[in-house]
Design a protein around this motif. Structure first.
Motif, mmCIF file in Angstrom:
data_model
loop_
_atom_site.group_PDB
_atom_site.id
_atom_site.type_symbol
_atom_site.label_atom_id
_atom_site.label_comp_id
_atom_site.label_asym_id
_atom_site.label_seq_id
_atom_site.Cartn_x
_atom_site.Cartn_y
_atom_site.Cartn_z
ATOM 1 N N PRO A 11 31.179 22.297 24.652
ATOM 2 C CA PRO A 11 30.083 23.074 23.979
ATOM 3 C C PRO A 11 29.354 23.845 24.797
ATOM 4 O O PRO A 11 28.730 24.778 24.440
ATOM 5 N N ILE A 12 28.841 23.143 26.062
ATOM 6 C CA ILE A 12 28.125 24.028 26.916
ATOM 7 C C ILE A 12 28.773 25.315 27.370
ATOM 8 O O ILE A 12 27.973 26.407 27.431
ATOM 9 N N THR A 66 30.067 16.941 26.298
ATOM 10 C CA THR A 66 29.200 18.052 26.031
ATOM 11 C C THR A 66 29.824 19.421 26.976
ATOM 12 O O THR A 66 29.222 20.583 27.004
ATOM 13 N N PRO A 86 21.043 25.493 22.389
ATOM 14 C CA PRO A 86 20.667 26.522 23.593
ATOM 15 C C PRO A 86 19.360 27.149 23.600
ATOM 16 O O PRO A 86 18.693 27.372 24.622
ATOM 17 N N LYS A 100 21.521 21.362 25.953
ATOM 18 C CA LYS A 100 22.033 22.762 26.425
ATOM 19 C C LYS A 100 23.281 23.070 25.356
ATOM 20 O O LYS A 100 23.656 24.047 25.294
ATOM 21 N N ALA A 101 23.926 22.084 25.179
ATOM 22 C CA ALA A 101 25.277 22.211 24.393
ATOM 23 C C ALA A 101 24.989 22.626 22.848
ATOM 24 O O ALA A 101 25.686 23.390 22.419
ATOM 25 N N ALA A 130 28.439 27.456 24.730
ATOM 26 C CA ALA A 130 27.166 28.316 24.442
ATOM 27 C C ALA A 130 26.837 29.364 25.304
ATOM 28 O O ALA A 130 26.377 30.299 25.214
ATOM 29 N N TYR A 172 28.577 13.881 29.797
ATOM 30 C CA TYR A 172 28.846 15.163 30.602
ATOM 31 C C TYR A 172 30.209 15.781 29.929
ATOM 32 O O TYR A 172 30.272 16.922 29.671
ATOM 33 N N LEU A 210 21.675 17.509 28.456
ATOM 34 C CA LEU A 210 23.241 17.971 28.296
ATOM 35 C C LEU A 210 23.156 18.253 26.900
ATOM 36 O O LEU A 210 23.884 19.247 26.337
#
Lengths: 220, 233
Positions: free
Chosen positions: A69-70, A66, B95, B91-92, A73, A63, B88
């Motif tokens: 980057p999440i 990432t 997408p 998603k990262a 995005a 978690y 995760l």
């Protein structure tokens, strides 16, 4: 094999009189039941606890790796949606409308306002239809994009994503209604609910942006 | 030598002989839901294969540590953790795949293929065998999903992997029902029939017979045990 062992131990403890030498059997039964408590309850609980602990640790680690980057995005996706309805914009500023909704002000390279964008949703046939609406400073629609309509029927309701439907909004002023309801938007064939939902979401965006435009004052 | 041959067998059995989708009839929910396009099918297959490979290896490695009594909760915890990790990461870094799969990505947790292979295979075999089994099953699942996705997308939407086809879909309007749930069942049923026919020609057991070993209850079911023994022999 913990189960049968446990049953024997219990039987022995409850009815020791049935046994020829109750004293000796009883003590072994106590040791047995202690062992069965460990193997029947403690060992499974402990191993499950350890597995959960390790899994939770790995999840926390992934978690954290990432997270950045999440977020990037998501920001890229939001920017792409804004850019798709205001292609000429160089930068955006996110602001809060009086009703609490967020909207974006689009600027060109010189820093003057060239339009507004808002993301809204309305009920379609199967669920919410999410649209992004771009408005020029005069209040006419520049472009409409459907961001998400995954609950609409594939091949029917999902056709509201098509340009042939969405282009009807461009250059027009709201509010919009389907031809069936006395308006001027040609709904997608066999998808009246999805079409009406899209139009309703566009109207909602117009409502938010109009209140901002008239209140905030226009750059002349 | 015999070891290598048997690993190869474990790897290839998922392709057709014990194809999880077409022969064992496991994981049908994501199969029917996601197979409306080739791209979605490929993404789903890849994600499920990654999870299956990791879960089979982990569960095979822990097979002597996990007590029999709590094995299902332990497996689910491990699988759910792996799925969340994959989610995760997707998603990262991918997408677009996340948007295409939507809710079906987290739902890999309850995909019967993964729990079925964990309880029916990985917990009684060593790590290389479990990895081969997972790879074979994953490829079989992905292949079946893509085949269904291709049939449904071409007939129902007139396109292939998002690219519209020249004649079909423009001159002739596509057959919409193939994109809707009933069409999914039609295509699925026909593909199972074809897979059964091919296997019958080879003199292999039909889907129902092969399916028992993959069942979650196989360990406690005398028939399942018998079949499982037959599989590994």
């Amino acid at each position: 094999m913990p189960k049968p062992k446990k049953t024997t131990a219990k039987n022995n403890a409850i009815a020791p009189a049935d046994n020829a030498s109750p004293q000796k059997d009883n003590s072994s039964a106590v040791a047995d039941s202690k062992e069965s408590v460990v193997s029947a309850i403690l060992r499974p609980a402990l191993s499950l606890f350890l597995i959960s602990l390790v899994v939770a640790g790995i999840l926390a680690l992934v978690y954290n790796i990432t997270k950045e980057p999440i977020a990037q995005a998501l920001a890229r996706e939001a920017n792409r949606a804004r850019q798709s309805v205001l292609p000429a914009a160089v930068s955006f500023e996110t602001k809060m409308a009086p009703g609490g909704e967020t909207y974006d002000v689009a600027y060109d390279a010189a820093g003057s306002v060239i339009g507004y964008a808002a993301q809204t949703k309305a009920k379609g046939y199967g669920g919410d239809i999410l649209v992004m609406v771009g408005l020029d400073p005069d209040g006419a629609v520049l472009a409409v994009q459907v961001i998400a309509c995954s609950d609409e029927t594939p091949g029917l309701g999902q056709n509201v994503k098509k340009e042939s439907f969405l282009d009807q909004f461009a250059g027009q002023r709201g509010p919009f209604a389907l031809k069936k309801a006395g308006g001027r938007i040609d709904g997608v064939t066999s998808a009246t609910y999805s079409s009406a939902g899209t139009a309703a979401a566009v109207n909602e965006a117009l409502r938010i942006l109009d209140s901002v435009r008239t209140k905030g004052g226009l750059p002349s | 030598m015999t070891e290598r041959v048997s690993y190869l067998r474990e790897l290839t059995k998922g392709f057709l002989r014990e194809n999880p989708t077409l022969r064992l009839v496991l994981g049908t929910c994501p199969t029917l839901a996601i197979s409306i396009s080739v791209t979605g099918a490929l993404g789903m297959g890849a994600a499920a294969t990654a999870v299956l490979l990791c879960s089979n290896v982990v569960i095979s490695a822990l097979r002597s540590v996990i007590p029999d009594k709590v094995r299902i909760p332990a497996y689910i915890t491990i699988i759910a953790g792996l799925v969340t990790v994959v989610q995760l990461l997707v998603k990262a870094f991918l997408p677009a795949i996340d948007a295409a799969l939507g809710i079906y990505l987290p739902l890999i947790t309850v995909n019967c293929i993964i729990l079925g292979r964990a309880d029916g295979y990985a917990n009684s075999h060593n790590i290389p065998a479990a990895a081969c089994d997972a790879l074979g099953m994953g490829v079989g699942f992905t292949g079946a999903l893509c085949l269904m996705g291709a049939v449904r997308e071409v007939l129902g939407a007139g396109s292939f992997a998002g690219h519209s086809l020249p004649f079909w879909g423009t001159t002739v309007s596509p057959i919409l029902i193939f994109l809707l749930p009933p069409g999914g069942f039609f295509v699925y049923g026909l593909l199972i029939a074809v897979a059964n026919r091919i296997s019958q020609k080879k003199g292999k057991p039909t889907a129902e017979e092969a399916g028992c070993a993959g069942c979650v209850c196989a360990a406690s079911c005398p028939d399942g045990k018998k079949n499982k023994g037959g599989d590994t022999a």
